[in-house]
Design a protein around this motif. Structure first.
Motif, mmCIF file in Angstrom:
data_model
loop_
_atom_site.group_PDB
_atom_site.id
_atom_site.type_symbol
_atom_site.label_atom_id
_atom_site.label_comp_id
_atom_site.label_asym_id
_atom_site.label_seq_id
_atom_site.Cartn_x
_atom_site.Cartn_y
_atom_site.Cartn_z
ATOM 1 N N ASP A 244 -10.912 -35.764 39.578
ATOM 2 C CA ASP A 244 -11.844 -35.179 38.611
ATOM 3 C C ASP A 244 -11.655 -33.667 38.563
ATOM 4 O O ASP A 244 -11.988 -32.948 39.509
ATOM 5 N N LEU A 245 -11.123 -33.173 37.444
ATOM 6 C CA LEU A 245 -10.910 -31.742 37.256
ATOM 7 C C LEU A 245 -11.880 -31.136 36.248
ATOM 8 O O LEU A 245 -11.683 -29.996 35.814
ATOM 9 N N THR A 246 -12.915 -31.885 35.866
ATOM 10 C CA THR A 246 -13.840 -31.369 34.848
ATOM 11 C C THR A 246 -14.532 -30.106 35.360
ATOM 12 O O THR A 246 -15.104 -30.091 36.455
ATOM 13 N N GLY A 247 -14.454 -29.058 34.570
ATOM 14 C CA GLY A 247 -15.086 -27.796 34.927
ATOM 15 C C GLY A 247 -14.393 -27.041 36.035
ATOM 16 O O GLY A 247 -14.909 -26.026 36.519
ATOM 17 N N ARG A 248 -13.207 -27.482 36.429
ATOM 18 C CA ARG A 248 -12.527 -26.886 37.584
ATOM 19 C C ARG A 248 -11.210 -26.194 37.214
ATOM 20 O O ARG A 248 -10.466 -25.776 38.093
ATOM 21 N N THR A 249 -10.894 -26.117 35.945
ATOM 22 C CA THR A 249 -9.648 -25.466 35.530
ATOM 23 C C THR A 249 -9.965 -24.384 34.505
ATOM 24 O O THR A 249 -10.663 -24.634 33.526
ATOM 25 N N GLY A 250 -9.456 -23.186 34.730
ATOM 26 C CA GLY A 250 -9.469 -22.169 33.691
ATOM 27 C C GLY A 250 -8.328 -22.441 32.731
ATOM 28 O O GLY A 250 -7.660 -23.488 32.782
ATOM 29 N N TRP A 251 -8.055 -21.478 31.848
ATOM 30 C CA TRP A 251 -6.983 -21.689 30.871
ATOM 31 C C TRP A 251 -5.634 -21.880 31.547
ATOM 32 O O TRP A 251 -4.878 -22.790 31.193
ATOM 33 N N THR A 252 -5.330 -21.053 32.530
ATOM 34 C CA THR A 252 -4.038 -21.171 33.210
ATOM 35 C C THR A 252 -3.945 -22.485 33.977
ATOM 36 O O THR A 252 -2.911 -23.164 33.959
ATOM 37 N N GLY A 253 -5.025 -22.856 34.665
ATOM 38 C CA GLY A 253 -5.024 -24.114 35.397
ATOM 39 C C GLY A 253 -4.879 -25.310 34.488
ATOM 40 O O GLY A 253 -4.166 -26.270 34.820
ATOM 41 N N LEU A 254 -5.532 -25.268 33.342
ATOM 42 C CA LEU A 254 -5.398 -26.368 32.384
ATOM 43 C C LEU A 254 -3.965 -26.478 31.892
ATOM 44 O O LEU A 254 -3.404 -27.578 31.797
ATOM 45 N N ARG A 255 -3.360 -25.337 31.584
ATOM 46 C CA ARG A 255 -1.949 -25.365 31.151
ATOM 47 C C ARG A 255 -1.066 -25.971 32.226
ATOM 48 O O ARG A 255 -0.193 -26.806 31.939
ATOM 49 N N ASP A 256 -1.269 -25.563 33.485
ATOM 50 C CA ASP A 256 -0.413 -26.045 34.572
ATOM 51 C C ASP A 256 -0.538 -27.560 34.741
ATOM 52 O O ASP A 256 0.453 -28.236 35.058
ATOM 53 N N VAL A 257 -1.746 -28.088 34.534
ATOM 54 C CA VAL A 257 -1.936 -29.539 34.643
ATOM 55 C C VAL A 257 -1.276 -30.247 33.466
ATOM 56 O O VAL A 257 -0.500 -31.200 33.634
ATOM 57 N N VAL A 258 -1.580 -29.791 32.263
ATOM 58 C CA VAL A 258 -1.145 -30.503 31.062
ATOM 59 C C VAL A 258 0.365 -30.488 30.913
ATOM 60 O O VAL A 258 0.973 -31.490 30.495
ATOM 61 N N GLN A 259 1.009 -29.388 31.263
ATOM 62 C CA GLN A 259 2.454 -29.303 31.047
ATOM 63 C C GLN A 259 3.248 -30.230 31.955
ATOM 64 O O GLN A 259 4.433 -30.478 31.718
ATOM 65 N N GLY A 260 2.596 -30.825 32.962
ATOM 66 C CA GLY A 260 3.304 -31.733 33.854
ATOM 67 C C GLY A 260 3.024 -33.197 33.616
ATOM 68 O O GLY A 260 3.515 -34.058 34.358
#
Length: 433
Positions: A244-260
Motif C-alpha cells: 500500500d503506497l497510498t499517500g506515501r509517494t511524492g511526485w518523484t516517488g510516484l515516477r520511480d514506481v510507475v516507470q518500473g
C-alpha cells in the motif's frame, strides 16, 4: 532567443498532456519555453519538462490568501516581462487563464484570448469546441488538440520561429513491460469514474494471474480507506503481494514506481498519463464521463476498456439517474478472462484482431480498445465490442487530419455531416485569430 509562454492551469494529467505542444516548441533550438501551472504542480512539471522554465501560481489552493496570490502573480508577471515573451499559448477556457492572457496583446495569444473585455476562441479551439455537441463522435485526443496549437500562424511576428507540430511517435515511448509488477490506481478524481472496490478486487485478481511480483496500490492519502477495504476481498496469496503506497509517494516517488511497472490498472487519471509518458503499459477503465478518444493514454500499445452505455460519455457534474450502472459491466466474466490472459496471448490477439479471438465477447456496454498512432496523432483499434458512432467519428477525424496536416484525405468521400459539424459558413468568410 524566442520566448514562448504556455499557460496550463488545469490539473496533473493536463500538464502531461501538454507534452506534444511543449516538445514541439523545444524542437527549435532558438526557442525558450516558459510554463505557467498551479503551484502544487511545479515539482511535477519540472520533472516532466527539465528544459522548461516553470512558474507556479496558487490557483487551486483554497487556502491561498488574496494578498499571497497577488504577490506571487506580481513576481511571475515581472519575470515574463523581463523575458520578453513573444508568443503565448493559452490552453484553458477559464477566468484565470483569460486574465493572464489579457496581459499580452491579442495577436500574441494562441488559443483562448481576452480582447477588450471579451473572451474569444481562436479558429482551431472554436472548431474543436463544436465536437463537444456530440461527444461520442469526438475523435480528438487532448494531447493532439494542444499539439496542433503550433499549426496556427496568424499574428506570428516576422522572424519568430514557432516550433514544429511534433511527430506523434516522438511524444511517448511504446508501452513495454518493465519487470516491476502490477500497479493499481485506486480512484479517479471523480467518484463516478472510479471502479467500486468489490469490482476492482475482481479486476486485480484477474490481472495478478499473469503479472508476477508486487501489487502496488497507488493514490493519495484519501484512498487509504479504499486500500484497507480492498485487502480482505482478495485471496490470501494476493494479499501477500500487496504493498500500500497510498499517500506515501511524492511526485518523484510516484515516477520511480510507475516507470518500473509491468502493467498499470487505472481509471482516467493523471497517473495513467504519467505511465504513458514513461512507456509503462496501461490498462485503463473508462466509465461515466471519461471518453478514451479525448483523454486516453497516449502512445503505442496501451489498452482501454471503454463504457459504451447509451448515456456515455455523460456529464459528471449532473446527477446520474441510473446509479452509475456503467461500472457493473467491468466485473463481467469475459472482461476478467481477457485480463487474466498471458502477455503472449494478448499480443497474439492484438495481431489477429477481434474476429479471431477465442475469448467470449464482452457485454454490449463495453468495448476493448488498443492505442496506436498515425501521422495525425492517437488512434484506437477496437479489439472487442462495438463502438457507437464509429463512421461519424472516423469521418471527423479524417477531416481534421487533412486540414491540420494540409494534405489530401485518405478517404475520397467524407460525410457531409462531419464537415457541417466542424465548420460553419462564417469560418470561410472571416479569418478569425
Amino acid at each position: 532567443m524566442n520566448v514562448h509562454l504556455v499557460i496550463q492551469l488545469a490539473r496533473f494529467g493536463d500538464v502531461i498532456q501538454t507534452k506534444r505542444l511543449i516538445r514541439g516548441l523545444l524542437a527549435d533550438p532558438g526557442n525558450q519555453v516558459h510554463l505557467a501551472v498551479d503551484a502544487g504542480l511545479v515539482e511535477l512539471s519540472e520533472m516532466i519538462y527539465p528544459d522548461v522554465v516553470v512558474h507556479g501560481l496558487p490557483v487551486h489552493d483554497p487556502r491561498s490568501e488574496p494578498a499571497t496570490l497577488i504577490r506571487a502573480c506580481a513576481e511571475i508577471f515581472s519575470a515574463w516581462k523581463a523575458a520578453d515573451v513573444a508568443r503565448v499559448y493559452n490552453l484553458n477556457h477559464s477566468g484565470f487563464n483569460h486574465v493572464l492572457a489579457g496581459l499580452f496583446a491579442p495577436e500574441q495569444v494562441v488559443g483562448y484570448q481576452w480582447n477588450q473585455g471579451q473572451a474569444l476562441r481562436g479558429s482551431w479551439p472554436e472548431t474543436v469546441f463544436r465536437l463537444s455537441a456530440h461527444r461520442s463522435a469526438n475523435p480528438l485526443n487532448l494531447m493532439d488538440y494542444w499539439g496542433f496549437f503550433l499549426g496556427q500562424t496568424q499574428g506570428l511576428a516576422q522572424g519568430l520561429t514557432q516550433g514544429v507540430v511534433l511527430d506523434p511517435a516522438l511524444v511517448n515511448p511504446p508501452a513495454t513491460p518493465k519487470g516491476g509488477g502490477l500497479g493499481v490506481v485506486l480512484a479517479g478524481r471523480h467518484a463516478r469514474r472510479t471502479l467500486p472496490v468489490p469490482i476492482l478486487a475482481r479486476v486485480i485478481q484477474a490481472a495478478a494471474a499473469r503479472i508476477e511480483g508486487k501489487i502496488l496500490l497507488l493514490g493519495t492519502a484519501a484512498e487509504r480507506e479504499a486500500a484497507r477495504a480492498l485487502r480482505p476481498l482478495l485471496p490470501a496469496a494476493i494479499q501477500g503481494r500487496l504493498k500500500d503506497l497510498t499517500g506515501r509517494t511524492g511526485w518523484t516517488g510516484l515516477r520511480d514506481v510507475v516507470q518500473g511497472l509491468d502493467l498499470l490498472l487505472t481509471p482516467d487519471t493523471g497517473t495513467m498519463h504519467l505511465a504513458a509518458h514513461l512507456g509503462a503499459p496501461v490498462t485503463a477503465f473508462f466509465l461515466s464521463s471519461a471518453w478514451a478518444f479525448e483523454t486516453g493514454p497516449y502512445g503505442e500499445g496501451h489498452q482501454v476498456w471503454q463504457s459504451v452505455e447509451p448515456c456515455a460519455p455523460c456529464l459528471e457534474a449532473a446527477p446520474c439517474p441510473r446509479s452509475a450502472v456503467c461500472a457493473q459491466a467491468f466485473a463481467d466474466k469475459a472482461v476478467l478472462a481477457r485480463l487474466a490472459r498471458s502477455a503472449h496471448s494478448v499480443q497474439s490477439a492484438q495481431s489477429a484482431g477481434p474476429e479471431r479471438s477465442n475469448h467470449p465477447d464482452p457485454p454490449e456496454s463495453l468495448c476493448l480498445l488498443r492505442t496506436g498512432l498515425d501521422d495525425f496523432g492517437l488512434e484506437f483499434h477496437p479489439l472487442a465490442g462495438e463502438l457507437p458512432d464509429q463512421e461519424a467519428r472516423a469521418a471527423r477525424r479524417e477531416l481534421l487530419r487533412s486540414h491540420r496536416l494540409r494534405i489530401g484525405p485518405r478517404r475520397i468521400r467524407l460525410e457531409q455531416t462531419a464537415a457541417e459539424a466542424l465548420y460553419h459558413e462564417p469560418d470561410w468568410m472571416i479569418d478569425t485569430p
